[in-house]
Structures are given as C-alpha cells and as structure tokens.
Design an enzyme around this catalytic site. Sequence first.
Site, short mmCIF file in Angstrom:
data_model
loop_
_atom_site.label_atom_id
_atom_site.label_comp_id
_atom_site.label_asym_id
_atom_site.label_seq_id
_atom_site.Cartn_x
_atom_site.Cartn_y
_atom_site.Cartn_z
CE LYS A 1 2.95 -0.35 1.18
NZ LYS A 1 3.45 -0.74 2.52
CE LYS B 1 -0.18 -3.81 8.39
NZ LYS B 1 0.30 -2.55 8.09
CE LYS C 1 -5.84 2.16 3.23
NZ LYS C 1 -5.79 2.81 4.68
#
Length: 321
Positions: free
Chosen positions: A110, A190, A193
């Site tokens: 992230k 993958k 969102k």
Amino acid sequence: MRILTGLQPSGKLHIGNYFGAMEPAVKLQEEGDAFYFIANYHAMTSVRKPEELREYTRELAVDFLACGLDPERSVFFRQSDVPEVNELAWILSTVCPVSLLEKCHSYKDKVAKGISPNHGLFAYPVLMAADILLYDSNLVPVGKDQKQHLEVTRDLAGKINDTYGEGTLVVPEPMIRGNVAVVPGLDGQKMSKSYNNTLPLFGDEKPSKKTVMRIVTDSTPVEDPKPVEGSLILPLFRLFADDASYAEMLADHEQGGKGYGDLKKRLAEAYWDYFAPMRARREELLADPGYVDQVLADGALKAREAANIVLDRVRKAVGLA
C-alpha cells in the site's frame, strides 16, 4: 469448531469479496459455530468521511445477508459494537515485535502504491489478530493475500501463551480455498478497490456489464486462437459457469474465430445471471431496515458475551484482573 471471518466496509463490495470470503463463510455456517463481523475499525484507515463509513457499513450488512448469511445459524455483528477488541489489541501489541509488522507485504504494498502510511495501517495485523483471538476462533477462512496476517495472529497467540501460560489464547488455523482465494481484477492484479479493478457484487445491469468489457486483453485477431495462459476471461468465467459452459469457452479460446468482445459479452451474461437470486433478496432487505438493525443488535450481544469470556481469561493471565 468456531469459525470467524470479517469484511471491511471500505467501499462497494466486489466479486473478489464474495468468492474470497462471503461464499465460503456462508457454506461454513453448517460446519461450526460461525462468527462474522463488519470490520469498520479497519475501514477507518482508508475511509475518512463518517457518512461514507456509515453507508458502507450498512450496505455490507445488507449485502452479506443477501448472499446467504443466516443470523439463525451464525453471529453477525459490527466490529465497533464489541469494544473489548481494542483492549485485546493493546495487550497483543505489548508482545508484538516491530520487525514482525515491518515484514507484512500488505503494508509495504500500500505504501509503495502511494497510500500515506499511518499507525492504523501499520498496526492493522495486530487488530486483525485481536478480532480473531477474542472469540477463541479455531478456523479462519482467508484469501491468499491475508495468509501472512493470519500467521502474525498465530505468532502473537504463541507469544502470549509462551509469556503468560499455555492456553491463554487459542491458536487458529487458516482455511484457504486455493481455486478462488485470489480473484483476478480487470487488469490482472488481485481484484481490489485499492487498484480500481473490480467487478461490483451488486449494481445496475448496464454499467456492471460495461465494466466487464474493460477487462484487459491482448491484440490477437478475431480469427486466431486466443492465449489461454494469462487469460483473465477464463478464470473469471470459471467462477460463474458450469463445466459444460466453461469447456465451450475454453474451446473458443483455443480454436479461434471468436473476438474478445464476444467472449466478454458471454462472461458478462454469466456474471449477471449468477447473482440474480441475491439481488432479489437484497431488495427485500432494503425494504425492511428494522430487520437488519435487529440482526446486528442481537449479534453484538452474543459477540460481547463470547468476547468477555476470553478477555477475562487474558486479563487474569497478564495481571490486569
């Protein structure tokens, strides 16, 4: 056997959420004592607007019930309705090495994609461990991407048991469905969102089918065979199709003569038809909001009862009681 899983209300649900967590959770209701929760504390690492968090939480409750979760056979609740989870998370954090969290690929991924790091994002696996350990969970259905976080949970339970006495916490086992645990997104990553590459679980027909047409493909001409290796259409179609339909789709890839547009349209129809019964149930739930409220209230009472048994045991073991 106690089974536990949770989903974040961080946006509209997609089919990766369904096949990776919701479908296996619904099937497991018959096999043990099932605890399923809406992870709204976790969602706060990405959802900053309170009205959005409330909306997403409500939608997730309705969607999970529409997909077959039965409150007569499981305990369904909001994470924030069980404040005991935060106390256990703190206790776990006192034995959690920083190096263990630094190795977590989800955090590193992230941050690498530009998401601003914060303590909540970094300590996510500790709160996830508390979610699991607070209910003496034996089995945790997870996708492959969450397997590392479950290993953190097992490590932390082991550290508590080593430090304060064997049996203080139950060490859970993962249940990973390898064939659908990682659902590919529109771009081959993958489905997530975070990557904006999802197929919605529920939505209007025209835009939902239009989204299918955005699936990334190569430039193979209509008349030529289409690559099977690396195809995104095939693994997605496999989720919705019976064996005969899938064999036909595979043959059309291998033989050629069909364009990607035609193949995607077939995928779009299968995807839309698959969720038709769940869409109907969802409309019924939206028309009866009081029912959903009662389900969550009843679930919170049962969850807190179970949580306090575990937390009382832990507090005595660590010297807080």
